[in-house]
Design a protein around this motif. Structure first.
Motif, PDB file in Angstrom:
ATOM      1  N   GLU A 140       0.791  -0.836  -0.490  1.00 29.44           N
ATOM      2  CA  GLU A 140       0.195   0.122   0.123  1.00 29.44           C
ATOM      3  C   GLU A 140       0.522   1.146  -0.224  1.00 29.44           C
ATOM      4  OE1 GLU A 140      -3.468   2.457   2.628  1.00 29.44           O
ATOM      5  OE2 GLU A 140      -2.610  -0.097   2.923  1.00 29.44           O
ATOM      6  N   GLU A 141       2.116   1.388   0.674  1.00 30.64           N
ATOM      7  CA  GLU A 141       2.623   2.126   0.486  1.00 30.64           C
ATOM      8  C   GLU A 141       3.440   2.603  -0.725  1.00 30.64           C
ATOM      9  OE1 GLU A 141       5.336   1.612   3.912  1.00 30.64           O
ATOM     10  OE2 GLU A 141       4.244   1.500   5.256  1.00 30.64           O
ATOM     11  N   LYS A 142       3.633   1.228  -1.062  1.00 31.12           N
ATOM     12  CA  LYS A 142       4.370   1.744  -2.946  1.00 31.12           C
ATOM     13  C   LYS A 142       3.988   2.056  -3.275  1.00 31.12           C
ATOM     14  CE  LYS A 142       8.050  -1.707  -1.250  1.00 31.12           C
ATOM     15  NZ  LYS A 142       8.286  -3.753  -1.999  1.00 31.12           N
ATOM     16  N   ILE A 143       2.350   1.877  -3.395  1.00 31.51           N
ATOM     17  CA  ILE A 143       1.927   1.732  -4.364  1.00 31.51           C
ATOM     18  C   ILE A 143       1.080   3.415  -3.914  1.00 31.51           C
ATOM     19  CG2 ILE A 143      -0.819   1.461  -5.017  1.00 31.51           C
ATOM     20  CD1 ILE A 143      -0.753  -0.893  -4.475  1.00 31.51           C
ATOM     21  N   ARG A 190       1.269   9.042  -6.269  1.00 31.35           N
ATOM     22  CA  ARG A 190       1.429  10.520  -5.710  1.00 31.35           C
ATOM     23  C   ARG A 190       2.236  11.293  -6.511  1.00 31.35           C
ATOM     24  NH1 ARG A 190      -0.332  10.586   0.590  1.00 31.35           N
ATOM     25  NH2 ARG A 190      -2.062  10.577  -0.287  1.00 31.35           N
ATOM     26  N   CYS A 191       3.709   9.839  -7.507  1.00 31.48           N
ATOM     27  CA  CYS A 191       4.794  11.102  -7.326  1.00 31.48           C
ATOM     28  C   CYS A 191       4.762  10.837  -9.718  1.00 31.48           C
ATOM     29  CB  CYS A 191       6.168  10.405  -7.469  1.00 31.48           C
ATOM     30  SG  CYS A 191       6.453  10.143  -5.420  1.00 31.48           S
ATOM     31  N   LYS A 192       3.486  10.719  -9.741  1.00 28.02           N
ATOM     32  CA  LYS A 192       3.605  10.810 -11.440  1.00 28.02           C
ATOM     33  C   LYS A 192       3.621  11.924 -11.653  1.00 28.02           C
ATOM     34  CE  LYS A 192       2.368   8.083 -13.017  1.00 28.02           C
ATOM     35  NZ  LYS A 192       2.712   7.194 -14.261  1.00 28.02           N
ATOM     36  N   PRO A 193       3.687  12.408 -13.086  1.00 26.69           N
ATOM     37  CA  PRO A 193       3.747  13.378 -13.958  1.00 26.69           C
ATOM     38  C   PRO A 193       3.071  14.310 -13.970  1.00 26.69           C
ATOM     39  CG  PRO A 193       4.132  12.212 -15.260  1.00 26.69           C
ATOM     40  CD  PRO A 193       4.112  11.029 -14.130  1.00 26.69           C
ATOM     41  N   VAL A 237      -5.000  10.984 -13.060  1.00 30.57           N
ATOM     42  CA  VAL A 237      -5.334   9.494 -12.952  1.00 30.57           C
ATOM     43  C   VAL A 237      -6.366   9.098 -11.343  1.00 30.57           C
ATOM     44  CG1 VAL A 237      -4.618   7.342 -12.948  1.00 30.57           C
ATOM     45  CG2 VAL A 237      -4.002   9.233 -14.701  1.00 30.57           C
ATOM     46  N   GLN A 238      -6.929   8.333 -11.280  1.00 30.15           N
ATOM     47  CA  GLN A 238      -7.433   8.204 -10.138  1.00 30.15           C
ATOM     48  C   GLN A 238      -7.178   6.697  -9.692  1.00 30.15           C
ATOM     49  OE1 GLN A 238     -11.881   8.540 -10.598  1.00 30.15           O
ATOM     50  NE2 GLN A 238     -12.450  10.955 -11.109  1.00 30.15           N
ATOM     51  N   PHE A 239      -6.888   6.649  -8.578  1.00 34.02           N
ATOM     52  CA  PHE A 239      -6.620   4.850  -7.992  1.00 34.02           C
ATOM     53  C   PHE A 239      -7.971   4.634  -6.620  1.00 34.02           C
ATOM     54  CE2 PHE A 239      -3.716   7.262  -5.502  1.00 34.02           C
ATOM     55  CZ  PHE A 239      -3.272   6.618  -4.956  1.00 34.02           C
TER      56      PHE A 239
END
Length: 239
Positions: free
Chosen positions: A104-107, A112-115, A121-123
């Motif tokens: 979960e932390e990795k995801i 949140r670091c996407k350009p 983008v929703q997740f």
């Protein structure tokens, strides 16, 4: 006179007894025949779905994707794969095992670091019971997989993704099977994309051997696997 009446009564009772027996046999035959035809039609539907071919996805503005993330290396590989997808792949529904504390932390960190181009983008992150723990026995794995399936069915029916993307964790088996069920029932055609782990060089994982039979696109990262499995797609190293 009494003997004649008794004899006549016995004949009537015998007649109704035989009639009831015939009706019971006919009813039982009808039930068995109905079950047989239902099972036959279901199997024919499954055969048709599995052999209908993999049609290229239709052009659309957004593609809802269900992403199965395992623990450790599986999550790292699937996030590398997600990094190559465009912003059209949204919403992204990540599914992890309820005992997985790190994915979960990795995801969250990854999304949140996407350009800036991926700002729309929703997740979501969803949890289901793990299908199989490391070194778990086969007999108990059947029970735990059925338990995971019990949670997978309402989740996939609610999300109704366009694509299920996975790369090996056992958790993806009940999720992919539920996606296949949506297609069998004619509710929605859910594409199943499986990417075998880079660690699998000569043989497929157990999950890979199962999903090789039902996936629409099955990617391997070693040519040796492509030679053994004709359906497999080899594009070199993907992740």
């Amino acid at each position: 006179m009494q003997q004649n009446e008794r004899h006549s009564g016995e004949e009537v009772m015998s007649f109704w007894s035989k009639t009831a027996s015939v009706v019971a046999v006919m009813w039982l035959f009808g039930v068995v025949f109905s079950l047989f035809m239902t099972a036959l039609l279901f199997l024919l539907r499954v055969y048709f779905v599995l052999n209908s071919g993999s049609n290229p996805p239709k052009t659309r503005s957004h593609v809802a994707v269900l992403v199965v993330a395992g623990s450790g290396g599986h999550t790292t590989e699937i996030l590398r794969l997600m990094d190559s997808l465009s912003a059209a792949y949204t919403p992204r529904h990540y599914v992890i095992a309820d005992t997985d504390k790190m994915s979960e932390e990795k995801i969250v960190s990854f999304e949140r670091c996407k350009p800036e181009s991926h700002s729309d983008v929703q997740f979501t992150i969803n949890r289901i019971p793990r299908s199989r723990e490391v070194a778990q026995s086969w007999s108990s794995s059947v029970v735990s997989t059925l338990n995971a399936l019990r949670y997978s069915i309402p989740l996939v029916f609610r999300l109704q993704p366009d694509v299920v993307l996975c790369n090996g964790p056992g958790t993806c088996v009940p999720l992919c099977m539920t996606g296949l069920l949506l297609r069998i029932l004619g509710i929605k055609k859910v594409g199943i994309v499986y990417v075998e782990s880079i660690c699998r060089v000569q043989t497929l994982s157990l999950t890979g051997r199962i999903l090789y039979l039902v996936s629409d696109y099955f990617f391997v990262q070693w040519s040796s696997l492509r030679d053994k499995y004709p359906k497999a797609i080899f594009l070199g190293r993907i992740v």
